[in-house]
Enzyme design. Sequence first.
Site, short mmCIF file in Angstrom:
data_model
loop_
_atom_site.label_atom_id
_atom_site.label_comp_id
_atom_site.label_asym_id
_atom_site.label_seq_id
_atom_site.Cartn_x
_atom_site.Cartn_y
_atom_site.Cartn_z
N TYR A 263 6.93 82.69 49.76
CA TYR A 263 7.69 82.90 51.00
C TYR A 263 8.34 81.71 51.53
CZ TYR A 263 4.58 79.91 53.96
OH TYR A 263 3.83 78.94 54.61
N LYS B 298 4.92 77.48 47.52
CA LYS B 298 4.57 77.86 48.74
C LYS B 298 4.36 79.45 48.54
CE LYS B 298 7.46 77.67 53.10
NZ LYS B 298 6.29 77.02 53.92
N GLU C 180 -0.90 65.85 53.82
CA GLU C 180 0.08 66.53 54.46
C GLU C 180 -0.73 66.96 55.80
OE1 GLU C 180 2.50 69.60 52.71
OE2 GLU C 180 0.58 70.40 51.88
N LEU D 123 3.14 70.16 49.77
CA LEU D 123 4.64 71.08 49.63
C LEU D 123 5.74 69.92 49.83
CD1 LEU D 123 5.58 73.92 49.54
CD2 LEU D 123 6.23 73.48 51.92
N1 PDD Z 1 5.36 75.35 56.73
N2 PDD Z 1 3.57 71.67 54.25
C1 PDD Z 1 3.28 72.69 54.50
C2 PDD Z 1 1.69 73.15 54.06
C3 PDD Z 1 3.88 73.64 55.06
O1 PDD Z 1 3.55 74.88 55.32
C4 PDD Z 1 5.23 73.25 55.66
C5 PDD Z 1 6.32 74.26 56.20
C6 PDD Z 1 5.92 71.93 55.35
C7 PDD Z 1 7.16 71.58 55.74
O2 PDD Z 1 8.22 72.24 54.77
P1 PDD Z 1 9.53 72.41 55.32
O3 PDD Z 1 10.14 71.15 55.79
O4 PDD Z 1 10.38 72.96 54.12
O5 PDD Z 1 9.61 73.58 56.38
C8 PDD Z 1 4.99 71.03 54.68
C9 PDD Z 1 6.34 76.39 57.24
C10 PDD Z 1 7.42 76.55 58.18
C11 PDD Z 1 5.65 77.71 57.66
O6 PDD Z 1 4.72 78.00 57.01
O7 PDD Z 1 5.67 78.48 58.79
#
Ligand code: PDD
Length: 284
Positions: free
Chosen positions: A32, A146, A178, A202
């Site tokens: 996703y 992801k 993270e 991620l």
């Molecule tokens: N989350 N690390 C994890 C584990 C994440 O799930 C996310 C994003 C990030 C940040 O990635 P980005 O900058 O590409 O949003 C880092 C999304 C927003 C979610 O699952 O809702």
Amino acid sequence: MDFIIINGEIAKRSSARIDIEDRGYQFGDGVYEVVRVYNGKMYTADEHLQRLHQSAEKIGMKIDLSAASLKEMMGELIEKNTLQTGIVYIQFTRGTAPRNHNFPASNVPLTFVAYTKELARPAENMSRGVEAITEEDIRWLRCDIKSLNLLGNLLAKQKAAEAGCFEAILHRGETVTEGSHTNVAIVKNGIIYTHPATNLILNGITRQKALELCSFNGMQAEEEAFSLTDLAEADEVFMMGTTTEIMPIVKINGQPVADGLPGIVTLKLQKLLGDAIIKKCGVI
Ligand code: PDD
């Protein structure tokens, strides 16, 4: 937000049906993305869709639709739902097949859904900062994908919520990886440190954007892992994510980070990202 995309078609949400044997539902067998929308326009959609294709490839799933056509459909959905500020969620699973751990035959179509949600910018948390806890990172070793399997993330985030905190900062032993749903960075002596983009995190789009902004603006940033001790002794701590943008963390496990106020490096980067968003999407 009455409309959604199901298998490539815009449809009424109330009419959408997912089979009980969809592999996303049964196994979390899918990938996703969450894309930010400001002023009705998607921000960094190309980067998110590239990562979506990469995540799919890493689990042996082939998404036949190009990033350009996915972006077009998502744009239509945003218009149809008259979304101004929020997100588009897009998900592909390995389709519907009788439950079996083996992959289904390659002619089984993937299930493709997308929906929109209104979500304001978290202005107050961005200016005042939020609290976090630390939590052992018990997730699998392919956090670069992801995928829909988020139990490790959810358990950590729930623990944070129960402690009245916004985020759980994950660590494998001494090494900080993270956040449960964000990337994390510290600032020490003016230098930003964040975990390198390995299989353990991620590689966030916001993280990548922040690193790019640092290099364009003469701010020193290192993709270098840091420890729990470094975290406890940091001058500043912040997180990065699509829904959080650049958000200061001002307390960890009940202890203030430095003086307990958002740091100047964090706020500078937050402003740079805000300016970059305005440049692409207009005033927000
Ligand atoms: N989350 N690390 C994890 C584990 C994440 O799930 C996310 C994003 C990030 C940040 O990635 P980005 O900058 O590409 O949003 C880092 C999304 C927003 C979610 O699952 O809702």
